[in-house]
Design an enzyme around this catalytic site. Structure first.
Site, PDB file in Angstrom:
ATOM      1  N   ASP A  57      39.765  39.749  45.460  1.00  0.00           N
ATOM      2  CA  ASP A  57      40.659  38.699  44.978  1.00  0.00           C
ATOM      3  C   ASP A  57      40.796  37.648  46.079  1.00  0.00           C
ATOM      4  O   ASP A  57      40.952  37.993  47.255  1.00  0.00           O
ATOM      5  CB  ASP A  57      42.028  39.306  44.648  1.00  0.00           C
ATOM      6  CG  ASP A  57      42.979  38.300  44.034  1.00  0.00           C
ATOM      7  OD1 ASP A  57      42.723  37.867  42.901  1.00  0.00           O
ATOM      8  OD2 ASP A  57      43.984  37.951  44.696  1.00  0.00           O
ATOM      9  N   GLU A 101      40.112  34.407  39.754  1.00  0.00           N
ATOM     10  CA  GLU A 101      39.586  34.473  41.123  1.00  0.00           C
ATOM     11  C   GLU A 101      39.282  35.899  41.535  1.00  0.00           C
ATOM     12  O   GLU A 101      39.223  36.211  42.722  1.00  0.00           O
ATOM     13  CB  GLU A 101      40.582  33.826  42.096  1.00  0.00           C
ATOM     14  CG  GLU A 101      41.872  34.572  42.286  1.00  0.00           C
ATOM     15  CD  GLU A 101      42.965  34.256  41.270  1.00  0.00           C
ATOM     16  OE1 GLU A 101      44.106  34.674  41.506  1.00  0.00           O
ATOM     17  OE2 GLU A 101      42.698  33.602  40.243  1.00  0.00           O
TER      18      GLU A 101
END
Length: 193
Positions: A57, A101
């Site tokens: 992440d 993301e």
């Protein structure tokens, strides 16, 4: 709209490839990843080899998008995707965009030590991209957090729960300060226990 098809590739081949690829990053998409996880899970059960999954992440990515805009945010994700693609060496390794993301890397035949090494290399290489991130709460540059989970043939974790275990490790990495790798070392439950 007409487009050229390379020799040996039909329009159907291209459409199928596009259905399995994330349009923005060029990595595998979640659908393809899910299919490959199932295949590798059953191969792991059959061969006794390990299977490792990394979940990544981008730290404080919402703040990045808010400061630099979505177009620059997309460029940031493309840079990280390119780095991920270059970080996996074997044909069986898969880097995929999981959503937003978040990215997942599937590493068949990879034990805990190998998976942690790949994850730490990725973490450092993202940091070394030196992508400015003035609103990050931990660095002046874009960083990533990674969760790592490794499974063996005795694992009782269902195939659809494998990514969840890596996500749990990622959650710990984020809670422990971000820009780090956390590895779940005991997701493997032996049938003898």
């Amino acid at each position: 709209i007409a487009f050229n098809v390379r020799p040996g590739h039909t329009a159907k081949d291209i459409a199928e490839k596009n259905a399995l690829t994330d349009g923005m990053t060029g990595l595998s998409n979640r659908r393809y990843l899910d299919e490959q996880i199932m295949l590798e899970y059953f191969r792991m059960k059959r061969t006794g080899e390990n299977l490792s999954i990394l979940m990544l992440d981008v730290d404080f990515f919402k703040l990045y998008n808010d400061l630099y805009g979505h177009i620059q945010g997309d460029e940031c994700l493309k840079s990280i995707a390119k780095l991920l693609k270059n970080s996996i060496k074997r044909a069986t390794d898969i880097a995929a965009r999981y959503g937003g993301e978040e990215f997942v890397i599937l590493l068949p035949d990879t034990d805990e030590d190998g998976a942690k090494k790949v994850a730490e290399t990725i973490r450092k290489n993202v940091e070394d991209l030196n992508l400015e991130h003035k609103d990050s709460k931990i660095s002046n540059f874009v960083t990533v957090s990674l969760g790592v989970a490794t499974f063996g043939s005795q694992s009782e974790v269902a195939p659809e729960k494998l990514v969840q275990k890596a996500d749990e490790a990622l959650y710990q990495a984020k809670n422990n300060g971000r820009n780090r790798v956390v590895q779940i070392t005991q997701p493997i439950q032996s049938l003898e226990e």
